[in-house]
Write a protein that holds these residues in place. Structure first.
Motif, PDB file in Angstrom:
ATOM      1  N   PRO A   1       0.923  -1.124  -0.050  1.00  0.00           N
ATOM      2  CA  PRO A   1       0.220   0.008   0.085  1.00  0.00           C
ATOM      3  C   PRO A   1       0.979   1.321  -0.037  1.00  0.00           C
ATOM      4  O   PRO A   1       0.386   2.252  -0.604  1.00  0.00           O
ATOM      5  CB  PRO A   1      -0.686  -0.061   1.355  1.00  0.00           C
ATOM      6  CG  PRO A   1      -0.041  -1.041   1.955  1.00  0.00           C
ATOM      7  CD  PRO A   1       0.546  -1.936   1.191  1.00  0.00           C
ATOM      8  N   GLY A   2       1.916   1.270   0.800  1.00  0.00           N
ATOM      9  CA  GLY A   2       2.767   2.542   0.728  1.00  0.00           C
ATOM     10  C   GLY A   2       3.450   2.630  -0.683  1.00  0.00           C
ATOM     11  O   GLY A   2       3.301   4.077  -1.014  1.00  0.00           O
ATOM     12  N   CYS A   3       3.938   1.661  -1.286  1.00  0.00           N
ATOM     13  CA  CYS A   3       4.439   1.735  -2.662  1.00  0.00           C
ATOM     14  C   CYS A   3       3.296   2.484  -3.461  1.00  0.00           C
ATOM     15  O   CYS A   3       3.449   3.118  -4.325  1.00  0.00           O
ATOM     16  CB  CYS A   3       4.830   0.455  -3.132  1.00  0.00           C
ATOM     17  SG  CYS A   3       6.301  -0.197  -1.946  1.00  0.00           S
ATOM     18  N   LEU A   4       2.015   1.886  -3.540  1.00  0.00           N
ATOM     19  CA  LEU A   4       1.010   2.321  -4.423  1.00  0.00           C
ATOM     20  C   LEU A   4       0.689   3.892  -4.295  1.00  0.00           C
ATOM     21  O   LEU A   4       0.650   4.346  -5.171  1.00  0.00           O
ATOM     22  CB  LEU A   4      -0.270   1.551  -3.879  1.00  0.00           C
ATOM     23  CG  LEU A   4      -1.587   1.554  -4.824  1.00  0.00           C
ATOM     24  CD1 LEU A   4      -1.338   1.605  -6.280  1.00  0.00           C
ATOM     25  CD2 LEU A   4      -2.708   0.782  -4.346  1.00  0.00           C
ATOM     26  N   LEU A   5       0.638   4.282  -2.907  1.00  0.00           N
ATOM     27  CA  LEU A   5       0.270   5.482  -2.626  1.00  0.00           C
ATOM     28  C   LEU A   5       1.464   6.492  -3.278  1.00  0.00           C
ATOM     29  O   LEU A   5       1.318   7.632  -3.740  1.00  0.00           O
ATOM     30  CB  LEU A   5       0.257   5.815  -1.255  1.00  0.00           C
ATOM     31  CG  LEU A   5      -1.297   5.264  -0.599  1.00  0.00           C
ATOM     32  CD1 LEU A   5      -1.114   5.827   1.092  1.00  0.00           C
ATOM     33  CD2 LEU A   5      -2.117   5.985  -1.192  1.00  0.00           C
ATOM     34  N   GLN A   6       2.783   5.936  -2.868  1.00  0.00           N
ATOM     35  CA  GLN A   6       3.881   6.561  -3.608  1.00  0.00           C
ATOM     36  C   GLN A   6       4.023   6.907  -5.179  1.00  0.00           C
ATOM     37  O   GLN A   6       4.237   7.857  -5.654  1.00  0.00           O
ATOM     38  CB  GLN A   6       5.255   6.065  -3.100  1.00  0.00           C
ATOM     39  CG  GLN A   6       6.616   6.912  -3.424  1.00  0.00           C
ATOM     40  CD  GLN A   6       6.653   7.984  -2.541  1.00  0.00           C
ATOM     41  OE1 GLN A   6       5.785   8.674  -1.991  1.00  0.00           O
ATOM     42  NE2 GLN A   6       8.089   8.648  -2.608  1.00  0.00           N
ATOM     43  N   MET A   7       3.640   5.577  -5.607  1.00  0.00           N
ATOM     44  CA  MET A   7       3.342   5.709  -7.225  1.00  0.00           C
ATOM     45  C   MET A   7       2.361   6.555  -7.720  1.00  0.00           C
ATOM     46  O   MET A   7       2.477   7.319  -8.864  1.00  0.00           O
ATOM     47  CB  MET A   7       3.293   4.210  -7.736  1.00  0.00           C
ATOM     48  CG  MET A   7       4.629   3.279  -7.424  1.00  0.00           C
ATOM     49  SD  MET A   7       6.367   4.169  -7.727  1.00  0.00           S
ATOM     50  CE  MET A   7       6.226   4.322  -9.367  1.00  0.00           C
ATOM     51  N   LYS A   8       1.232   6.813  -6.934  1.00  0.00           N
ATOM     52  CA  LYS A   8       0.162   7.498  -7.455  1.00  0.00           C
ATOM     53  C   LYS A   8       0.685   8.973  -7.200  1.00  0.00           C
ATOM     54  O   LYS A   8       0.261   9.900  -8.132  1.00  0.00           O
ATOM     55  CB  LYS A   8      -1.131   7.035  -6.299  1.00  0.00           C
ATOM     56  CG  LYS A   8      -1.985   6.130  -6.646  1.00  0.00           C
ATOM     57  CD  LYS A   8      -2.852   5.983  -5.760  1.00  0.00           C
ATOM     58  CE  LYS A   8      -3.785   4.671  -5.830  1.00  0.00           C
ATOM     59  NZ  LYS A   8      -4.618   4.644  -7.362  1.00  0.00           N
ATOM     60  N   LEU A   9       1.475   9.404  -6.060  1.00  0.00           N
ATOM     61  CA  LEU A   9       2.021  10.520  -5.920  1.00  0.00           C
ATOM     62  C   LEU A   9       2.737  10.937  -7.103  1.00  0.00           C
ATOM     63  O   LEU A   9       2.773  12.102  -7.570  1.00  0.00           O
ATOM     64  CB  LEU A   9       2.685  10.855  -4.599  1.00  0.00           C
ATOM     65  CG  LEU A   9       3.193  12.121  -4.148  1.00  0.00           C
ATOM     66  CD1 LEU A   9       2.330  13.344  -4.142  1.00  0.00           C
ATOM     67  CD2 LEU A   9       4.120  11.899  -3.060  1.00  0.00           C
ATOM     68  N   GLY A  10       3.818   9.941  -7.464  1.00  0.00           N
ATOM     69  CA  GLY A  10       4.489  10.237  -8.654  1.00  0.00           C
ATOM     70  C   GLY A  10       3.722  10.508  -9.872  1.00  0.00           C
ATOM     71  O   GLY A  10       4.200  11.317 -10.739  1.00  0.00           O
ATOM     72  N   ILE A  11       2.769   9.897  -9.985  1.00  0.00           N
ATOM     73  CA  ILE A  11       2.107   9.927 -11.348  1.00  0.00           C
ATOM     74  C   ILE A  11       1.450  11.481 -11.216  1.00  0.00           C
ATOM     75  O   ILE A  11       1.179  12.192 -12.437  1.00  0.00           O
ATOM     76  CB  ILE A  11       0.972   9.220 -11.597  1.00  0.00           C
ATOM     77  CG1 ILE A  11       1.631   7.508 -11.987  1.00  0.00           C
ATOM     78  CG2 ILE A  11       0.025   9.468 -12.533  1.00  0.00           C
ATOM     79  CD1 ILE A  11       0.459   6.411 -11.514  1.00  0.00           C
ATOM     80  N   GLU A  12       0.685  11.907 -10.260  1.00  0.00           N
ATOM     81  CA  GLU A  12       0.031  13.155  -9.825  1.00  0.00           C
ATOM     82  C   GLU A  12       1.133  14.237 -10.313  1.00  0.00           C
ATOM     83  O   GLU A  12       0.985  15.356 -10.833  1.00  0.00           O
ATOM     84  CB  GLU A  12      -0.287  13.195  -8.490  1.00  0.00           C
ATOM     85  CG  GLU A  12      -0.955  14.565  -8.111  1.00  0.00           C
ATOM     86  CD  GLU A  12      -2.149  14.758  -8.752  1.00  0.00           C
ATOM     87  OE1 GLU A  12      -2.720  16.030  -8.628  1.00  0.00           O
ATOM     88  OE2 GLU A  12      -2.927  13.988  -9.131  1.00  0.00           O
ATOM     89  N   LYS A  13       2.412  14.115  -9.759  1.00  0.00           N
ATOM     90  CA  LYS A  13       3.494  15.126  -9.907  1.00  0.00           C
ATOM     91  C   LYS A  13       4.188  14.971 -11.145  1.00  0.00           C
ATOM     92  O   LYS A  13       4.691  15.969 -11.644  1.00  0.00           O
ATOM     93  CB  LYS A  13       4.385  14.810  -8.688  1.00  0.00           C
ATOM     94  CG  LYS A  13       4.004  15.217  -7.316  1.00  0.00           C
ATOM     95  CD  LYS A  13       4.735  15.029  -6.198  1.00  0.00           C
ATOM     96  CE  LYS A  13       5.958  16.118  -6.168  1.00  0.00           C
ATOM     97  NZ  LYS A  13       6.607  16.101  -4.912  1.00  0.00           N
ATOM     98  N   HIS A  14       4.477  13.938 -11.785  1.00  0.00           N
ATOM     99  CA  HIS A  14       5.514  13.863 -12.864  1.00  0.00           C
ATOM    100  C   HIS A  14       4.797  13.187 -14.200  1.00  0.00           C
ATOM    101  O   HIS A  14       5.417  13.135 -15.175  1.00  0.00           O
ATOM    102  CB  HIS A  14       6.626  12.861 -12.430  1.00  0.00           C
ATOM    103  CG  HIS A  14       7.470  13.321 -11.340  1.00  0.00           C
ATOM    104  ND1 HIS A  14       7.988  14.523 -11.547  1.00  0.00           N
ATOM    105  CD2 HIS A  14       7.495  13.055 -10.267  1.00  0.00           C
ATOM    106  CE1 HIS A  14       8.689  14.873 -10.156  1.00  0.00           C
ATOM    107  NE2 HIS A  14       8.283  13.833  -9.434  1.00  0.00           N
ATOM    108  N   ALA A  15       3.509  12.668 -14.150  1.00  0.00           N
ATOM    109  CA  ALA A  15       3.133  11.906 -15.160  1.00  0.00           C
ATOM    110  C   ALA A  15       1.621  12.134 -15.321  1.00  0.00           C
ATOM    111  O   ALA A  15       0.714  11.222 -15.810  1.00  0.00           O
ATOM    112  CB  ALA A  15       3.351  10.475 -15.318  1.00  0.00           C
TER     113      ALA A  15
END
Length: 446
Positions: free
Chosen positions: A410-424
């Motif tokens: 779950p932590g990785c999932l939220l971090q990747m969602k944040l990455g998409i929000e900020k960078h993609a």
């Protein structure tokens, strides 16, 4: 350092650090290219070898454990990528947790509000399932009542920190009902029974990712497993162990051992890499308590990630993937959960399940096994380093041109969602838990 005796911390480190593990480190440097903080900074002290040297120098009386020492221990993500790379099999993860435990017992560096928050989170909230569900209801009300929209419009969350505002934007919809409330405590196997599994539902998983827990149970049932969900279970203790709260982690472990041993199961299944890793190490966590040794070993032997159980022991779900059976409909890449890969050695099962799924083209991401920067609460306590690591990760993710970034924690999932929000953002990329992806594909293909 004001108001703290470095001598008392030094003594605590002597008592808690495993000196055999400190001396096992050969200083060979194999860990350096595996370490995310060393790769970003190039500083020796930011590597496992460097941190072990600091620990040993402190225990040997050659170094005073000052503020810089504490900061180096807190800069480590705890991803444990150094362990598979180590030819001497040094248990670095245990050393960093022991060091943090000693520091937490003796530091006065925390401000009063940090201590208050730690007390509420680690003692008052995570160990209690009922309180976690109340938190879920509160978060749900916050979203549905319009408070969330108002807070965003007024910039209230951003008043605390920009990073907290970023994290708030990608939080999933919380639930006041966990998987037990949705499905009950015993779910029968579909068709021929292949075994009985105890479902570890977690604390945050059951509040923020209730649907993922539900889909985990339904996939296991479809694959031939009877699923039992002990109501008496609690938080796994991972965040406590990683944050210097070892005594609390041990108490949580004992409660979970009692809960699962009372029902008797063939497997204890986890769908969160961070939880699964500490569950497999309950035997080490309680190794100094002889009365718990047998129970802890019984428990640790049975822990398995849901991906490995489905791949190796479950019935095939959906039609087999045919070679040359038409163009795949979606392109998928996989971001490893550090603890699933490095501690549970479970990096291949998720990939194989994705390879086997009809309509999927799997593309390997460069440095997929490198930490994404989430690391429990690291992205909250060390947002600058976490953000640098995430930016590097998103560069590799975008290079795959994948529609989905799949992960198993779950932590990785939220971090990747944040990455998409900020960078993609706006580039057609989504982050999804492995179970959610497999479940939706199973329903679509069956």
């Amino acid at each position: 350092m004001a108001n703290r005796s470095s001598a008392s911390l030094q003594e605590a480190l002597k008592q808690k650090l495993d000196y055999d593990q400190l001396t096992n480190c050969m200083r060979c440097g194999f860990c350096l290219p595996a370490c995310p903080t060393f790769k970003e900074t190039g500083i020796e002290a930011e590597s496992p070898r460097g941190r072990i040297s600091l620990m040993k120098a402190t225990v040997d009386g050659l170094l005073e454990p000052n503020v810089r020492f504490e900061e180096q221990m807190s800069h480590c993500l705890g991803c444990r990528a150094c362990e598979p790379a180590c030819p001497a099999d040094v248990k670095y993860g245990r050393l960093i947790e022991q060091a943090r435990d000693a520091i937490e017992d003796h530091t006065t560096r925390h401000r009063w509000w940090v201590k208050a928050v730690r007390g509420v989170v680690f003692r008052g909230l995570f160990p209690h399932q009922r309180r976690m569900r109340l938190l879920g209801k509160g978060l749900r009300l916050y979203r549905q009542s319009g408070l969330q929209k108002a807070a965003r419009k007024l910039g209230i969350v951003g008043m605390f920190s920009k990073h907290m505002a970023d994290m708030e934007r990608i939080l999933p919809e919380a639930s006041g009902k966990g998987v037990v409330e949705l499905l009950g405590t015993r779910i029968p196997a579909e068709g021929e029974k292949r075994g009985t599994v105890g479902m570890f539902r977690g604390c945050l998983m059951d509040v923020l990712f209730t649907e993922t827990n539900r889909k985990t149970v339904e996939l296991l049932s479809a694959a031939g497993f009877e699923v039992v969900i002990p109501e008496a279970q609690n938080c796994c203790g991972a965040l406590h162990a990683h944050s210097g709260e070892a005594d609390l982690a041990k108490q949580l472990a004992k409660n979970n051992i009692r809960a699962f041993r009372d029902i008797g199961v063939d497997y204890i299944v986890s769908n969160a890499g961070g939880c699964g890793a500490i569950l497999t190490e309950y035997d080490h966590l309680l190794h100094n308590e002889p009365e718990w040794r047998e129970g802890a070993e019984w428990f640790a032997r049975r822990v398995i990630d849901v991906s490995k159980l489905l791949l190796e022991n479950g019935k095939e779900l959906g039609p087999p993937k045919r070679a040359g059976g038409g163009a795949p409909s979606v392109r998928v890449t996989y971001q490893d959960s550090c603890h699933l890969k490095n501690v549970m050695r479970g990096g291949q099962a998720p990939r194989q399940l994705l390879h086997n799924t009809a309509g999927v083209e799997f593309v390997e991401m460069m440095e997929a096994g490198a930490c994404c920067g989430s690391a429990g609460i690291y992205n909250i306590t060390q947002p600058e380093m976490a953000g640098t690591i995430l930016e590097r990760k998103m560069g590799h993710a975008q290079a795959t041109a994948a529609h989905y970034i799949v992960t198993s924690n779950p932590g990785c999932l939220l971090q990747m969602k944040l990455g998409i929000e900020k960078h993609a953002k706006g580039k057609g990329m989504q982050a999804v838990h492995l179970v959610d992806f497999l479940y939706d594909a199973y329903k679509r293909n069956s």
